[in-house]
Motif scaffolding. Sequence first.
Motif, PDB file in Angstrom:
ATOM      1  N   GLN A 486      39.655  38.007  57.550  1.00 33.56           N
ATOM      2  CA  GLN A 486      40.535  38.563  56.584  1.00 33.56           C
ATOM      3  C   GLN A 486      41.249  37.711  55.402  1.00 33.56           C
ATOM      4  N   LYS A 487      41.626  36.254  56.335  1.00 31.48           N
ATOM      5  CA  LYS A 487      42.390  35.390  55.338  1.00 31.48           C
ATOM      6  C   LYS A 487      41.204  34.727  54.239  1.00 31.48           C
ATOM      7  N   GLN A 488      40.164  34.622  54.594  1.00 32.78           N
ATOM      8  CA  GLN A 488      39.113  33.938  54.021  1.00 32.78           C
ATOM      9  C   GLN A 488      38.849  35.059  52.610  1.00 32.78           C
ATOM     10  N   GLU A 489      38.719  36.496  52.973  1.00 35.96           N
ATOM     11  CA  GLU A 489      38.895  37.259  51.822  1.00 35.96           C
ATOM     12  C   GLU A 489      39.878  37.259  50.992  1.00 35.96           C
ATOM     13  N   MET A 490      41.097  37.159  51.421  1.00 37.22           N
ATOM     14  CA  MET A 490      42.346  37.220  50.643  1.00 37.22           C
ATOM     15  C   MET A 490      41.971  35.941  49.801  1.00 37.22           C
ATOM     16  N   GLU A 491      41.744  34.666  50.259  1.00 41.19           N
ATOM     17  CA  GLU A 491      41.569  33.536  49.300  1.00 41.19           C
ATOM     18  C   GLU A 491      40.545  33.875  48.343  1.00 41.19           C
ATOM     19  N   ARG A 492      39.393  34.419  48.697  1.00 38.08           N
ATOM     20  CA  ARG A 492      38.291  34.452  47.698  1.00 38.08           C
ATOM     21  C   ARG A 492      38.542  35.370  46.519  1.00 38.08           C
ATOM     22  N   ILE A 493      39.403  36.753  46.944  1.00 39.56           N
ATOM     23  CA  ILE A 493      39.986  37.640  45.835  1.00 39.56           C
ATOM     24  C   ILE A 493      40.854  36.769  45.021  1.00 39.56           C
ATOM     25  N   VAL A 494      41.759  36.080  45.682  1.00 37.33           N
ATOM     26  CA  VAL A 494      42.810  35.407  44.714  1.00 37.33           C
ATOM     27  C   VAL A 494      42.273  34.293  43.664  1.00 37.33           C
ATOM     28  N   ASN A 495      41.336  33.572  44.460  1.00 30.16           N
ATOM     29  CA  ASN A 495      40.406  32.410  43.652  1.00 30.16           C
ATOM     30  C   ASN A 495      39.521  33.194  42.486  1.00 30.16           C
ATOM     31  N   GLU A 496      39.107  34.322  42.657  1.00 31.43           N
ATOM     32  CA  GLU A 496      38.203  35.182  41.856  1.00 31.43           C
ATOM     33  C   GLU A 496      39.075  35.446  40.728  1.00 31.43           C
ATOM     34  N   LYS A 497      40.236  36.140  40.719  1.00 32.49           N
ATOM     35  CA  LYS A 497      40.971  36.247  39.705  1.00 32.49           C
ATOM     36  C   LYS A 497      41.378  35.066  38.925  1.00 32.49           C
ATOM     37  N   ILE A 498      41.676  34.222  39.622  1.00 34.67           N
ATOM     38  CA  ILE A 498      42.088  32.964  38.625  1.00 34.67           C
ATOM     39  C   ILE A 498      41.022  32.349  37.847  1.00 34.67           C
ATOM     40  N   GLY A 499      39.998  32.653  38.519  1.00 33.55           N
ATOM     41  CA  GLY A 499      38.607  32.175  37.616  1.00 33.55           C
ATOM     42  C   GLY A 499      38.469  33.137  36.500  1.00 33.55           C
ATOM     43  N   GLU A 500      38.708  34.467  36.758  1.00 28.92           N
ATOM     44  CA  GLU A 500      38.492  35.229  35.477  1.00 28.92           C
ATOM     45  C   GLU A 500      39.524  34.963  34.410  1.00 28.92           C
ATOM     46  N   ASP A 501      40.353  34.229  34.638  1.00 30.91           N
ATOM     47  CA  ASP A 501      41.613  33.775  33.515  1.00 30.91           C
ATOM     48  C   ASP A 501      41.962  35.209  32.862  1.00 30.91           C
ATOM     49  N   LEU A 502      42.668  36.078  33.643  1.00 33.40           N
ATOM     50  CA  LEU A 502      43.352  37.442  33.146  1.00 33.40           C
ATOM     51  C   LEU A 502      44.663  37.302  32.579  1.00 33.40           C
ATOM     52  N   PRO A 503      44.737  38.002  31.395  1.00 32.28           N
ATOM     53  CA  PRO A 503      46.053  38.020  31.071  1.00 32.28           C
ATOM     54  C   PRO A 503      47.260  38.298  31.743  1.00 32.28           C
ATOM     55  N   VAL A 504      48.253  37.712  31.649  1.00 30.82           N
ATOM     56  CA  VAL A 504      49.475  38.058  32.429  1.00 30.82           C
ATOM     57  C   VAL A 504      50.481  38.785  31.374  1.00 30.82           C
ATOM     58  N   ILE A 505      50.785  39.839  31.439  1.00 37.06           N
ATOM     59  CA  ILE A 505      51.522  40.736  30.458  1.00 37.06           C
ATOM     60  C   ILE A 505      52.994  40.877  30.921  1.00 37.06           C
ATOM     61  N   ARG A 506      54.117  40.772  30.306  1.00 37.98           N
ATOM     62  CA  ARG A 506      55.368  41.173  30.651  1.00 37.98           C
ATOM     63  C   ARG A 506      55.626  42.579  29.729  1.00 37.98           C
ATOM     64  N   SER A 507      56.081  43.478  30.298  1.00 36.35           N
ATOM     65  CA  SER A 507      56.539  44.760  29.589  1.00 36.35           C
ATOM     66  C   SER A 507      57.932  45.405  30.182  1.00 36.35           C
ATOM     67  N   MET A 508      58.753  45.819  29.132  1.00 38.70           N
ATOM     68  CA  MET A 508      59.815  46.131  29.446  1.00 38.70           C
ATOM     69  C   MET A 508      59.777  47.921  29.641  1.00 38.70           C
ATOM     70  N   MET A 509      60.342  48.708  30.506  1.00 36.50           N
ATOM     71  CA  MET A 509      60.093  49.975  30.503  1.00 36.50           C
ATOM     72  C   MET A 509      61.090  50.790  31.656  1.00 36.50           C
ATOM     73  N   PRO A 510      61.468  51.976  31.547  1.00 32.01           N
ATOM     74  CA  PRO A 510      62.297  52.599  32.288  1.00 32.01           C
ATOM     75  C   PRO A 510      61.755  52.423  33.889  1.00 32.01           C
ATOM     76  N   LYS A 511      62.715  52.371  34.862  1.00 30.40           N
ATOM     77  CA  LYS A 511      62.481  52.241  36.015  1.00 30.40           C
ATOM     78  C   LYS A 511      61.425  53.497  36.540  1.00 30.40           C
ATOM     79  N   LEU A 512      61.717  54.583  36.184  1.00 30.18           N
ATOM     80  CA  LEU A 512      60.964  55.699  36.874  1.00 30.18           C
ATOM     81  C   LEU A 512      59.696  55.708  36.160  1.00 30.18           C
ATOM     82  N   GLU A 513      59.350  55.260  34.854  1.00 30.11           N
ATOM     83  CA  GLU A 513      57.913  54.883  34.402  1.00 30.11           C
ATOM     84  C   GLU A 513      57.245  53.921  35.232  1.00 30.11           C
TER      85      GLU A 513
END
Length: 592
Positions: A486-513
């Motif tokens: 399980q730990k190895q799979e978590m590490e794999r997922i995190v490192n995969e997303k780091i390698g994909e260089d995904l955008p990190v976006i901050r949005s302001m919105m109502p809490k309910l939304e």
Amino acid sequence: MTAQDIRRKYLEFFKQHGHTVIPSASLVPENDPTVLFTTAGMHPLVPYLLGQTHPGGKRLVNFQKSLRTDDIDEVGDSVHNTFFEMLGNWSLGDYWKDDSIKWSYEFLTGKKWLGLDTAKLAVSVFTGDAAAPRDEESAKIWKSLGIGDQRIAYLGKKDNWWGPPGVTGPCGPDTEMFFWTGTGDGPENFQETHDDPLWVEVWNNVFMEYDKQADGRFLPLKQRNVDTGMGLERMTAVMEGKQTIYDTELFLPILEKIRSLAKKRDERSERIVADHLKAATFIIADGVVPSNKDRGYILRRLIRRAVRYGQFLGIEQEFCTEVAAVVIHHFESVYPELRRHEEKIVDELAREDLKFRKTLTKGLKEFEKMGQIDGKKAFDLFQTYGFPWELTEELAEARGQRVNREQFEQEFEKHQALSRTSSAGRFKGGLADSSMETTRLHTTHHLLLKALQVVLGPDVKQRGSNITAKRLRIDFSYAMKLTDEQKQEMERIVNEKIGEDLPVIRSMMPKLEAERLGAEHEFGQKYPDQVSVYSIGPKGATLQNPQFEKAFSIEFCGGPHVEHTGQIGGKFKITKEEAVAAGIRRIKGIVD
């Protein structure tokens, strides 16, 4: 005027002046890894004081649960306590000294508000030094409001300067307001009498205008902020005409319960028990459990001090849960989380109460083995078995012995010096650490939480976090020990997303939304109506089109974060996984 009246009037006053009411944050800081607990209303606002846009705008107001233990040995006098409520209002790059001081004066003295006698008020301002000038601007404003020259004290950085707690960061002069609690209007010359304990500080306005550099220079901040604080306990004592905070409605019901259980009276011991169990009740409600580390250690120390001072009062049975019941009843209308987590509070207090009583029993047996008790042995009993000085002194006197109090205090000072040295690393970072190392790990933390849910199931929720420049830590709800797979799979997922260089976006919105989108948020935290949400991915997402439905991770968060996951760099690795409480596990990890 009741404490609830003061809370209500404070919020009402600043709402009329364009402030947004924000909820009290948890006692466990979300954005500041350099402190164990929220020690002031500004802690949850650190990213916004440093320039990030707050969902509530540039003017904010609230009352905030806070905890400080640096003065724990003074608890029981007229003004010191560990848990307290701080009323505060903030300007994030908006109004400055003129509005801040005039509004403070209006709220303190206005007949519609607190209506304090102006003849009993005095103020202090920064006297200036080589790094920053004398604060004549604040003094001039006070004089325009009718505060006489004699009632204005010019004091140095020890008294009238805030921050930075660490080597670098935002800081600036402050002006403090005092009320004379003795008879008459008080001494005319405040410069000469400001140390008189009958002058009680009731409000502090901090003007953050400098950014201290590593070389000691003070440069102007890009954004000037006002950060104010009024202690509810002290103000309630002033408004009720009481000499101590313990004589107010915020403590009296708790003290009455303790006295009903005690076989003898001792004012200081009663106050210590009341303060510590009140604090412990709020801490547990915010998700902390007794342990031998960090927040858990502080909680354990508070509970055990309460038990041993309870024994000094002759309370032989387990009693912590009975006192906590009074705290919950008295404060649940303002802090409903107390009632929601009542079962958890009772379970943890009962367990720790019983466990410590067994330790004290061992200590009594050890005491009986000792011959002549000197100050060093008295301190050993205190450190190992939790014996307060008063208990050792009482037992020794029953033997016809006198214990050297000075020697005990010398040993105690040595212990405190070691404690300060060992904890210096935690606090040297000052405000929130916004270094690139910490920022990288903050975004990694978001990836890890989602990876946990992917591997263990969507019911896994965050129960706490702590992020420094060296490692991340996440507490989460899960009952079983994780397997290596399980730990190895978590590490794999995190490192995969780091390698994909995904955008990190901050949005302001109502809490309910944000809740409708399924954005993750920490258990027990309160959030304003407008929230900051960070989404990670997918490829091609932008601020104008975040594509939430395709995002890998969506969380309520105040930052700081990288702009895209490739900036995390390196490889994520889990360094430790362990249980920290029933149904709660902890992972620590690094990026190297």
